[in-house]
Design an enzyme around this catalytic site. Structure first.
Site, PDB file in Angstrom:
ATOM      1  N   GLY A   9      31.090  32.884  36.962  1.00 52.55           N
ATOM      2  CA  GLY A   9      31.517  33.367  38.268  1.00 52.55           C
ATOM      3  C   GLY A   9      32.440  34.552  38.131  1.00 52.55           C
ATOM      4  N   GLY A  12      33.515  37.415  41.070  1.00 54.50           N
ATOM      5  CA  GLY A  12      34.329  37.094  42.233  1.00 54.50           C
ATOM      6  C   GLY A  12      35.675  37.779  42.205  1.00 54.50           C
ATOM      7  CD  GLN A  13      40.414  37.889  46.232  1.00 55.05           C
ATOM      8  OE1 GLN A  13      40.454  36.679  46.412  1.00 55.05           O
ATOM      9  NE2 GLN A  13      40.994  38.743  47.040  1.00 55.05           N
ATOM     10  CG  ASP A  35      28.811  35.993  39.484  1.00 58.52           C
ATOM     11  OD1 ASP A  35      28.068  35.457  40.332  1.00 58.52           O
ATOM     12  OD2 ASP A  35      30.043  36.067  39.624  1.00 58.52           O
ATOM     13  CB  ILE A  53      27.668  27.535  37.365  1.00 54.92           C
ATOM     14  CG1 ILE A  53      28.642  26.692  36.529  1.00 54.92           C
ATOM     15  CG2 ILE A  53      27.639  27.102  38.826  1.00 54.92           C
ATOM     16  CD1 ILE A  53      30.092  26.828  36.967  1.00 54.92           C
ATOM     17  CE1 TYR A 142      36.859  26.869  47.596  1.00 57.23           C
ATOM     18  CE2 TYR A 142      38.872  26.872  48.900  1.00 57.23           C
ATOM     19  CZ  TYR A 142      38.177  27.255  47.772  1.00 57.23           C
ATOM     20  OH  TYR A 142      38.802  28.017  46.815  1.00 57.23           O
ATOM     21  CE  LYS A 146      38.011  25.281  44.653  1.00 56.39           C
ATOM     22  NZ  LYS A 146      37.539  25.707  43.311  1.00 56.39           N
ATOM     23  CB  ILE A 172      43.928  35.665  45.639  1.00 56.64           C
ATOM     24  CG1 ILE A 172      44.204  34.283  45.048  1.00 56.64           C
ATOM     25  CG2 ILE A 172      44.098  36.749  44.589  1.00 56.64           C
ATOM     26  CD1 ILE A 172      45.578  34.105  44.464  1.00 56.64           C
TER      27      ILE A 172
END
Length: 315
Positions: A9, A12-13, A35, A53, A142, A146, A172
């Site tokens: 990944g 991503g940011q 990715d 993934i 989400y 988590k 972030i």
């Protein structure tokens, strides 16, 4: 021992900037990034693979080829997007983690990093100075993924002695990567629009105080955690991490110090607002500070100055 790192990944940011820092530290040839799609800007000496993934067999082949010492499992669907595709989000966020943990045990990976989030908290969590241990009742897919992932990471540490480390990231903020469907994305968009049009309509209301962090601090915290001695790590679920808390109005006031005629308005997104309202406003990160010496470097005004300077070079 020579480090060999795989980042899953990586487009991503967080992954984009983390990969740059790790390549500079360990050498580009020792940081393998993956990715679902090729990165937009790829240097010739970077090692990159298109990798899902969720495809465990091809993921195993990658582990077999590179024998990683560290793995960063960053692939995920973020909060607002996940609410649109809950089953797809659960499969990606959870099955991807399961694949990485299983393969890390199989191949003797020294350390695994997996990102959690303040989304793991919920409506009945403490809103102010939210503690490391307390009520966690997430009400988004989400956040649920988590919280479940945190439990699974700690289980693998206890069951298999796998050195998994994690951070509950706040929102972030970065000028280098486009937001990816998160509830705190307004805090990136507002800076770009301040320079483009000197106005912005926030999708969160003026009272939405949320924990935030500038990307350089987030990357540094991640690497500091991964480099900390194993005996210093007391949290095997995920560490609270904090830097600053602000509302859209406070960001606007900070921007006006640099762009006096900037104007903020509101076009509240009900879905994103409900998500934001369920999260803490501030975080107690004393365990991170005590265990591995965490300390943020940026506050709101220093971040604003740096964001505007760098975005101006892009436009």
């Amino acid at each position: 021992m020579k480090e060999r790192i795989i980042i899953l990944g990586a487009n991503g940011q967080i992954g984009t900037e983390l990969a740059i820092t790790l390549r500079n530290k360990y050498g580009a040839e020792n940081v393998i990034t993956t990715d679902l799609n090729e990165p937009k800007n790829k240097n010739q000496n970077e090692v990159f693979y298109v990798q899902d993934i969720l495809d465990k067999s091809s993921l195993r082949a990658l582990f077999e080829q590179y024998k990683p010492t560290q793995v960063y499992a960053l692939a995920a669907m973020l909060s607002a997007t996940a609410e649109k595709y809950p089953k797809k989000a659960w499969d990606l966020n959870m099955e991807g983690l399961f694949n990485v943990l299983d393969l890390a045990v199989e191949f003797g990976v020294s350390r695994v990093f997996w990102p959690s989030s303040i989304a793991a908290f919920g409506p009945n969590s403490s809103k102010v100075n939210c503690p490391q241990y307390g009520v966690m009742d997430p009400n988004t897919i989400y956040g649920i993924s988590k919280q479940a992932g945190e439990r699974y990471c700690e289980y693998y540490y206890n069951k298999h002695n796998l050195d998994v480390r994690s951070i509950r990231y706040p929102g972030i903020i970065s000028w280098k990567t486009v937001p990816g469907g998160g509830t705190t994305d307004y805090a990136v968009e507002i800076y770009f629009e301040a320079l483009k049009s000197k106005s912005y309509a926030s999708f969160l209301d003026e009272n939405s105080a949320l924990p935030m962090m500038y990307m350089p601090d987030a990357v540094r915290a991640t690497i500091e955690l991964m480099e900390a001695p194993k005996e210093n790590i007391s949290i095997r679920s995920s560490y609270n991490l904090a830097a600053m808390t602000f509302t859209p109005e406070e960001v606007a006031e900070s921007i006006k110090k640099q762009i006096p005629d900037f104007e903020l308005s509101y076009a509240v997104d009900d879905v994103k607002q409900r998500i934001a309202d369920s999260w803490p406003q501030s975080i107690d990160d004393s365990f991170a500070r005590n265990d591995w010496g965490w300390k943020p470097e940026f506050d709101l005004d220093s971040m604003t100055k740096d964001m505007l300077e760098n975005i101006a070079k892009l436009l």
